[in-house]
Design an enzyme around this catalytic site. Structure first.
Site, short mmCIF file in Angstrom:
data_model
loop_
_atom_site.label_atom_id
_atom_site.label_comp_id
_atom_site.label_asym_id
_atom_site.label_seq_id
_atom_site.Cartn_x
_atom_site.Cartn_y
_atom_site.Cartn_z
N LYS A 144 -3.18 14.31 17.07
CA LYS A 144 -2.17 14.00 16.04
C LYS A 144 -2.78 13.96 14.64
CE LYS A 144 0.65 11.43 19.33
NZ LYS A 144 1.91 10.71 19.44
N ASN B 243 12.74 1.03 25.60
CA ASN B 243 11.51 0.51 26.23
C ASN B 243 11.35 -0.97 25.87
OD1 ASN B 243 9.96 0.31 23.68
ND2 ASN B 243 10.29 2.51 23.69
N LYS C 25 32.46 7.05 28.01
CA LYS C 25 31.69 6.30 29.00
C LYS C 25 31.66 7.05 30.34
CE LYS C 25 31.56 1.89 31.33
NZ LYS C 25 32.38 0.79 31.80
O1 PMT Z 1 6.50 -4.16 19.82
P1 PMT Z 1 5.67 -5.09 20.67
O2 PMT Z 1 6.46 -5.74 21.76
O3 PMT Z 1 4.92 -6.08 19.81
O4 PMT Z 1 4.56 -4.20 21.40
C1 PMT Z 1 3.57 -3.57 20.65
C2 PMT Z 1 3.31 -2.12 21.09
C3 PMT Z 1 2.69 -2.12 22.49
C4 PMT Z 1 4.63 -1.33 21.13
C5 PMT Z 1 2.35 -1.50 20.02
O5 PMT Z 1 1.15 -2.24 19.97
C6 PMT Z 1 2.03 -0.04 20.36
O6 PMT Z 1 1.14 0.29 21.11
N1 PMT Z 1 2.82 0.90 19.74
C7 PMT Z 1 2.74 2.33 20.05
C8 PMT Z 1 3.48 2.57 21.35
C9 PMT Z 1 3.49 4.04 21.74
O7 PMT Z 1 4.52 4.61 21.74
O8 PMT Z 1 2.30 4.57 21.96
P2 PMT Z 1 2.06 6.11 22.44
O9 PMT Z 1 0.66 6.09 22.95
O10 PMT Z 1 3.13 6.57 23.34
O11 PMT Z 1 2.16 6.92 21.08
C10 PMT Z 1 1.04 7.21 20.25
C11 PMT Z 1 1.41 7.14 18.80
O12 PMT Z 1 2.35 8.16 18.47
C12 PMT Z 1 2.05 5.84 18.37
O13 PMT Z 1 1.55 5.49 17.10
C13 PMT Z 1 3.54 6.16 18.30
O14 PMT Z 1 4.21 5.37 17.32
C14 PMT Z 1 3.52 7.62 17.89
N2 PMT Z 1 4.65 8.41 18.38
C15 PMT Z 1 4.91 8.51 19.71
C16 PMT Z 1 5.95 9.29 20.15
C17 PMT Z 1 6.75 9.97 19.20
N3 PMT Z 1 7.77 10.73 19.55
N4 PMT Z 1 6.46 9.85 17.90
C18 PMT Z 1 5.43 9.09 17.47
O15 PMT Z 1 5.18 8.99 16.25
#
Ligand code: PMT
Length: 407
Positions: free
Chosen positions: A345, A214, A293
Site C-alpha cells: 500500500k 465488523n 426488505k
Molecule cells: O475500533 P476499535 O474497536 O478500537 O478497534 C481498533 C482496530 C482493531 C479496528 C484498529 O486498531 C485497526 O487495526 N484498524 C485497521 C483494521 C483493518 O481493517 O485492518 P486491515 O489489515 O484489514 O487493513 C489494512 C489497512 O488498510 C488499514 O489501515 C485499513 O484502514 C486500510 N484499508 C483496508 C481496507 C480498505 N478497503 N481500505 C483501507 O484503507
C-alpha cells in the site's frame, strides 16, 4: 517569555505538592504553568500543608485545592477516579523521599498516591530533599523502580540546601520544570499539521434494514485523533458509525459505507500532510443492494459481494506527497502481513495489532507493533489512550524526519 516550545495551551496538569521546604517554590510553579496556558489542579498532601497554605495555591490556580479522598463536596464535583483521568500529566513537585518511596511501592493511602495508581497518564516528579536522603541507597532504588516504570524524573539540582548543607537534592527552579514539562508533552510538535484519520467500521447495506459490518468500535482511532489534536495537529476524523463523542479540537465527518469513506477521505486529503487509516473498512460490499426488505422465503440466501476500493492505496496514489500511516489487523503472522501491507500500500508506517478472541476490537486496551522501512517498535499492551499517545509521538518523530514535513 512564552514561545511555542514552552506553550502549554489547553494542557491539563495535576500538580501534586508533597511535604518539604521546596513546597513554597511550587506556588511559583503554578503561576508559570498557568501563564503558559495550562489548567492546573493542585493536590496537596497533609505534610505539604504544614509548609504552605492551600489558600495560596487556590488563589494562583483559580481552583480549590484537593487534599483528601474523603472530602464529600470535592468528590461530588469530580470523583478521584475521574480526576485521575482528567490530566495530560501528573506532576509532583516537590517530590519528597517519602512520596517517592510510597509511589515505588504502589501505596495508595492518600489522594495523591491514589491518583497516581488509578491513572494511565504520564507521571513526572521533581525530587527535593536533603543530599544524604537523595544519595541513600533506598531512595536511589525507589527512583530506579519508578524510572523503569516510565516515570519522568526532573532534576534534582545541586547547591545550597535549606538545611544549611550543600549538595544534590535541590528542586529544579519552576521555569526549568515548566520547560521540561512542555518538552515532555511535546506541545505544538504537530502545530498546524493537517491530518486525515479514518476510524470505526463501515456498514455495507444488504437491503434498507440490514447491513454487513465488523466489530470496530472506533476507540483506537478516536484515541489517536485525540492524542494528535493535543499535539497541535488539525485533525479531520472520517468516521464510520460509532457511539463515541467527537474528540476535542477535531472535525468529524460521519460516513457509513466504504465508498462514502473514500470520497470524504479523498476530499480532506487534498489539503492534508498526513493520512492515517485506523478504520476497519469492509473489504467487500453487495454487488446490488435490494430496494426492499428481503423476505424470508427460501432456506438459503446467496449474497454476491464485490471488492471495495482500498482507501489508503487509492488516496496515496492520488496524493503521493502524503505521509501515510496504516493499521494491520491480523490473526496470524502479524509481522509478515504487516510488512507486506507496508510495501503493497506504499505506506510510511504501519501499526499492527493482533485481533480476534477478545483482542483489539471494541476494547479499551490493545498492543501495537509498528513497522517502517528500516525500523520497528513495540508499543506494550495497555490502555488505548496510552498507546495512542505513544503512537502519535512515533508518527510525529517519523513524519518530522520525512521530506513530506518540509513542504
Ligand atoms: O475500533 P476499535 O474497536 O478500537 O478497534 C481498533 C482496530 C482493531 C479496528 C484498529 O486498531 C485497526 O487495526 N484498524 C485497521 C483494521 C483493518 O481493517 O485492518 P486491515 O489489515 O484489514 O487493513 C489494512 C489497512 O488498510 C488499514 O489501515 C485499513 O484502514 C486500510 N484499508 C483496508 C481496507 C480498505 N478497503 N481500505 C483501507 O484503507
Amino acid at each position: 517569555m512564552q514561545t511555542p516550545a514552552t506553550s502549554l495551551t489547553g494542557r491539563r496538569i495535576v500538580l501534586g505538592v508533597t511535604g518539604g521546604i521546596a513546597a513554597y517554590k511550587a506556588a511559583d510553579l503554578v503561576r508559570r504553568l498557568t501563564e503558559a496556558g495550562a489548567e492546573v489542579q493542585v493536590v496537596m498532601t497533609a505534610n505539604a500543608q504544614r509548609f504552605v497554605g492551600a489558600q495560596t495555591f487556590q488563589a494562583l490556580s483559580g481552583t480549590p485545592v484537593r487534599s483528601s479522598l474523603w472530602d464529600e463536596t470535592a468528590e461530588a464535583a469530580m470523583g478521584h477516579i475521574e480526576l485521575a483521568r482528567w490530566p495530560d500529566l501528573i506532576l509532583i513537585a516537590p517530590a519528597s523521599a517519602n512520596c517517592i518511596a510510597r509511589l515505588a511501592h504502589g501505596l495508595a493511602d492518600d489522594l495523591l498516591t491514589t491518583l497516581c495508581l488509578a491513572s494511565d497518564r504520564p507521571v513526572a516528579i521533581a525530587p527535593a530533599m536533603n543530599r544524604l536522603m537523595w544519595a541513600h541507597a533506598a531512595t536511589q532504588a525507589n527512583l530506579h523502580t519508578l524510572m523503569h516504570r516510565g516515570v519522568h524524573v526532573l532534576g534534582p539540582g545541586s547547591g545550597g540546601q535549606a538545611c544549611g548543607e550543600t549538595g544534590e537534592g535541590r528542586m529544579w527552579e519552576p521555569l526549568q520544570i515548566r520547560d521540561a514539562v512542555a518538552a515532555l508533552l511535546h506541545t505544538g510538535r504537530l502545530n498546524g499539521v493537517r491530518i486525515v484519520l479514518t476510524a470505526g467500521p463501515t456498514r455495507e447495506p444488504i437491503d434498507p434494514v440490514r447491513f454487513i459490518t465488523n466489530r470496530s468500535s472506533g476507540k483506537m482511532g478516536y484515541a489517536l485523533a485525540d492524542a494528535l489534536a493535543r499535539m497541535g495537529a488539525e485533525v479531520t476524523l472520517v468516521s464510520g458509525p460509532t457511539a463515541l463523542p467527537v474528540p476535542a479540537g477535531t472535525r468529524r465527518i460521519e460516513v457509513e459505507t466504504a465508498d462514502e469513506m473514500l470520497a470524504a477521505t479523498q476530499d480532506a486529503a487534498a489539503q492534508a500532510q498526513i493520512l492515517i487509516g485506523a478504520a476497519a473498512v469492509a473489504d467487500y460490499r453487495l454487488e446490488a443492494v435490494a430496494e426492499h426488505k428481503i423476505k424470508k422465503k427460501a432456506d438459503t440466501l446467496d449474497l454476491r459481494l464485490v471488492k471495495n476500493p482500498d482507501i489508503l492505496a487509492t488516496v496515496r496514489a492520488a496524493h503521493p506527497q502524503l505521509f501515510v500511516v496504516g493499521f494491520a489487523a491480523e490473526t496470524e503472522d502479524l509481522a509478515e502481513h504487516a510488512r507486506d501491507k507496508l510495501l503493497r500500500k506504499k505506506l510510511d508506517l504501519i501499526a499492527a495489532n493482533w485481533v480476534g478472541s477478545g483482542r483489539a476490537f471494541d476494547r479499551d486496551d490493545n498492543a501495537l507493533h509498528v513497522f517502517w522501512a528500516g525500523g520497528e517498535r513495540e508499543l506494550a499492551h495497555g490502555p488505548k489512550s496510552r498507546l495512542a499517545r505513544e503512537l502519535a509521538d512515533l508518527i510525529a518523530e517519523r513524519y518530522l524526519a520525512h521530506p513530506a514535513a518540509a513542504r
